[in-house]
Scaffold this motif. Structure first.
Motif, PDB file in Angstrom:
ATOM      1  N   VAL A   1      -6.644   8.174   7.325  1.00  0.00           N
ATOM      2  CA  VAL A   1      -5.700   7.139   6.895  1.00  0.00           C
ATOM      3  C   VAL A   1      -6.325   6.301   5.787  1.00  0.00           C
ATOM      4  O   VAL A   1      -5.662   5.913   4.820  1.00  0.00           O
ATOM      5  CB  VAL A   1      -5.298   6.251   8.087  1.00  0.00           C
ATOM      6  CG1 VAL A   1      -4.419   5.092   7.618  1.00  0.00           C
ATOM      7  CG2 VAL A   1      -4.578   7.078   9.146  1.00  0.00           C
ATOM      8  N   PHE A   2      -7.617   6.011   5.914  1.00  0.00           N
ATOM      9  CA  PHE A   2      -8.313   5.179   4.937  1.00  0.00           C
ATOM     10  C   PHE A   2      -9.300   5.965   4.078  1.00  0.00           C
ATOM     11  O   PHE A   2      -9.614   5.548   2.967  1.00  0.00           O
ATOM     12  CB  PHE A   2      -9.047   4.049   5.664  1.00  0.00           C
ATOM     13  CG  PHE A   2      -8.143   3.168   6.478  1.00  0.00           C
ATOM     14  CD1 PHE A   2      -7.336   2.229   5.862  1.00  0.00           C
ATOM     15  CD2 PHE A   2      -8.069   3.301   7.854  1.00  0.00           C
ATOM     16  CE1 PHE A   2      -6.485   1.428   6.600  1.00  0.00           C
ATOM     17  CE2 PHE A   2      -7.226   2.505   8.599  1.00  0.00           C
ATOM     18  CZ  PHE A   2      -6.422   1.573   7.981  1.00  0.00           C
ATOM     19  N   MET A   3      -9.789   7.085   4.591  1.00  0.00           N
ATOM     20  CA  MET A   3     -10.732   7.908   3.828  1.00  0.00           C
ATOM     21  C   MET A   3     -10.300   9.371   3.915  1.00  0.00           C
ATOM     22  O   MET A   3     -10.882  10.156   4.669  1.00  0.00           O
ATOM     23  CB  MET A   3     -12.154   7.727   4.367  1.00  0.00           C
ATOM     24  CG  MET A   3     -12.682   6.311   4.270  1.00  0.00           C
ATOM     25  SD  MET A   3     -14.397   6.152   4.822  1.00  0.00           S
ATOM     26  CE  MET A   3     -15.240   7.112   3.562  1.00  0.00           C
TER      27      MET A   3
ATOM     28  N   ALA B   1       1.014  -6.187   5.611  1.00  0.00           N
ATOM     29  CA  ALA B   1       1.895  -6.237   6.776  1.00  0.00           C
ATOM     30  C   ALA B   1       1.449  -7.306   7.763  1.00  0.00           C
ATOM     31  O   ALA B   1       2.257  -8.119   8.235  1.00  0.00           O
ATOM     32  CB  ALA B   1       1.927  -4.869   7.454  1.00  0.00           C
ATOM     33  N   LEU B   2       0.168  -7.320   8.081  1.00  0.00           N
ATOM     34  CA  LEU B   2      -0.348  -8.310   9.035  1.00  0.00           C
ATOM     35  C   LEU B   2      -0.272  -9.722   8.464  1.00  0.00           C
ATOM     36  O   LEU B   2       0.055 -10.682   9.182  1.00  0.00           O
ATOM     37  CB  LEU B   2      -1.787  -7.964   9.412  1.00  0.00           C
ATOM     38  CG  LEU B   2      -1.979  -6.658  10.183  1.00  0.00           C
ATOM     39  CD1 LEU B   2      -3.454  -6.392  10.444  1.00  0.00           C
ATOM     40  CD2 LEU B   2      -1.206  -6.676  11.495  1.00  0.00           C
ATOM     41  N   ALA B   3      -0.573  -9.852   7.162  1.00  0.00           N
ATOM     42  CA  ALA B   3      -0.515 -11.179   6.538  1.00  0.00           C
ATOM     43  C   ALA B   3       0.910 -11.718   6.550  1.00  0.00           C
ATOM     44  O   ALA B   3       1.124 -12.920   6.770  1.00  0.00           O
ATOM     45  CB  ALA B   3      -1.040 -11.108   5.113  1.00  0.00           C
TER      46      ALA B   3
ATOM     47  N   MET C   1     -12.051   6.197  -0.638  1.00  0.00           N
ATOM     48  CA  MET C   1     -11.298   5.192   0.104  1.00  0.00           C
ATOM     49  C   MET C   1      -9.879   5.110  -0.437  1.00  0.00           C
ATOM     50  O   MET C   1      -9.669   5.010  -1.642  1.00  0.00           O
ATOM     51  CB  MET C   1     -11.982   3.832  -0.029  1.00  0.00           C
ATOM     52  CG  MET C   1     -11.298   2.710   0.707  1.00  0.00           C
ATOM     53  SD  MET C   1     -11.371   2.919   2.500  1.00  0.00           S
ATOM     54  CE  MET C   1     -13.120   2.634   2.791  1.00  0.00           C
ATOM     55  N   ASP C   2      -8.907   5.180   0.468  1.00  0.00           N
ATOM     56  CA  ASP C   2      -7.497   5.083   0.083  1.00  0.00           C
ATOM     57  C   ASP C   2      -7.109   3.606   0.073  1.00  0.00           C
ATOM     58  O   ASP C   2      -6.762   3.027   1.102  1.00  0.00           O
ATOM     59  CB  ASP C   2      -6.634   5.869   1.071  1.00  0.00           C
ATOM     60  CG  ASP C   2      -5.212   6.036   0.580  1.00  0.00           C
ATOM     61  OD1 ASP C   2      -4.814   5.277  -0.322  1.00  0.00           O
ATOM     62  OD2 ASP C   2      -4.506   6.915   1.095  1.00  0.00           O
ATOM     63  N   SER C   3      -7.161   3.001  -1.100  1.00  0.00           N
ATOM     64  CA  SER C   3      -6.962   1.552  -1.203  1.00  0.00           C
ATOM     65  C   SER C   3      -5.555   1.129  -0.802  1.00  0.00           C
ATOM     66  O   SER C   3      -5.361   0.031  -0.263  1.00  0.00           O
ATOM     67  CB  SER C   3      -7.259   1.080  -2.629  1.00  0.00           C
ATOM     68  OG  SER C   3      -6.422   1.742  -3.560  1.00  0.00           O
TER      69      SER C   3
ATOM     70  N   LEU D   1      -5.316   0.266   2.861  1.00  0.00           N
ATOM     71  CA  LEU D   1      -5.903  -1.044   3.165  1.00  0.00           C
ATOM     72  C   LEU D   1      -4.976  -2.174   2.718  1.00  0.00           C
ATOM     73  O   LEU D   1      -4.762  -3.146   3.439  1.00  0.00           O
ATOM     74  CB  LEU D   1      -7.259  -1.179   2.479  1.00  0.00           C
ATOM     75  CG  LEU D   1      -8.402  -0.323   3.038  1.00  0.00           C
ATOM     76  CD1 LEU D   1      -9.627  -0.445   2.150  1.00  0.00           C
ATOM     77  CD2 LEU D   1      -8.732  -0.743   4.462  1.00  0.00           C
ATOM     78  N   ILE D   2      -4.416  -2.033   1.525  1.00  0.00           N
ATOM     79  CA  ILE D   2      -3.503  -3.057   1.015  1.00  0.00           C
ATOM     80  C   ILE D   2      -2.267  -3.147   1.892  1.00  0.00           C
ATOM     81  O   ILE D   2      -1.784  -4.237   2.218  1.00  0.00           O
ATOM     82  CB  ILE D   2      -3.101  -2.736  -0.438  1.00  0.00           C
ATOM     83  CG1 ILE D   2      -4.323  -2.833  -1.353  1.00  0.00           C
ATOM     84  CG2 ILE D   2      -1.999  -3.678  -0.912  1.00  0.00           C
ATOM     85  CD1 ILE D   2      -4.072  -2.354  -2.767  1.00  0.00           C
TER      86      ILE D   2
END
Length: 248
Positions: free
Chosen positions: A66-68, A12-14, A1-3, A6-7
């Motif tokens: 993108v995430f994995m 960005a959304l937060a 998992m590419d942390s 996710l961060i």
């Protein structure tokens, strides 16, 4: 998992949502299913129109990277190539044939098979580099559909906003609804610009980076196989391949 992916998307959304609250707005006002349908549906439709089925399908399959992203264990692969070199020097190239069925990567298996077949080093490099170039071109086409989505989304967001304003103008007889109606109309613009710059374009750049790393990994394998074909010392091969790992 590419942390970090996710961060990044969470941050960005937060930032957008917290900013909305700090400005005195409500998060619920940004939730507009109609605007979402117009922007996302219109963007995907435009991307599908410009792409072939294979390219679009490749782009969808690559999303998981993108995430994995694919496992990239350079050290293990280097040791494997070095072990092939040692075996080839001690027992000959034909001794490597027994290891081909255990390889999961078709590209590496093909390269090792060509090596076992006694293909000349330069011809071996030529054949495998053509395959690398073809694979890279195909993967880049898949990644670029998300870059294209990042180009279309803002414009379609404006289209959604104009459609919303048309609906507002049709109800000018009720001035009390004009403010909220205009606000809702511009949510489509937020979706378009936001999805382009927070999701689509970053995803495309991320996929391009993964592809570049995979290409470097394949080039490393080719260099190692050519070194074995040339009869290079295993220590020399290991030293040369370690340079690829440092740049990946």
């Amino acid at each position: 998992m590419d942390s970090i992916s996710l961060i990044g998307i969470t941050l960005a959304l937060a930032a957008i949502l917290v900013g909305q609250v700090l400005e005195g707005g409500h998060i619920g006002s940004l939730v507009q299913p109609t605007a979402f349908l117009i922007v996302i549906g219109g963007t995907l439709g435009a991307v599908m129109l410009q792409s072939s089925l294979r390219v679009f399908r490749d782009g969808l399959r690559m999303l998981r990277w993108v995430f994995m992203p694919p496992a990239l264990d350079h050290a293990t692969l280097i040791q494997k190539v070095v072990s092939w070199s040692v075996t080839a020097r001690k027992e000959g190239l034909l001794a490597l044939e027994a290891q081909i069925p255990a390889l999961d990567d078709p590209f590496i298996a093909k390269g090792l098979q060509l090596l076992v077949d006694g293909v000349e080093p330069e011809r071996l490099r030529e054949v495998l580099e053509v395959e690398i170039d073809t694979w890279e071109a195909r993967m880049k086409l898949g990644a670029k559909i998300w870059e294209a989505a990042g180009g279309y989304a803002p414009t379609i967001g404006i289209l959604g906003a104009v459609m919303g304003l048309i609906h507002v103008m049709e109800n000018l007889s009720d001035p009390s609804k004009l403010g909220s109606g205009i606000a809702v109309a511009f949510v489509a613009t937020i979706y378009g610009v936001g999805s382009a710059n927070l999701i689509f374009l970053p995803m495309s750049k991320k996929l391009m980076g993964v592809i570049a790393t995979l290409v470097t990994l394949r080039e490393m394998v080719v260099d190692g196989l050519v070194g074995i074909a040339n009869g290079d010392n295993p220590r020399i091969i290991e030293s040369r391949l370690s340079g690829y790992a440092g740049n990946a």
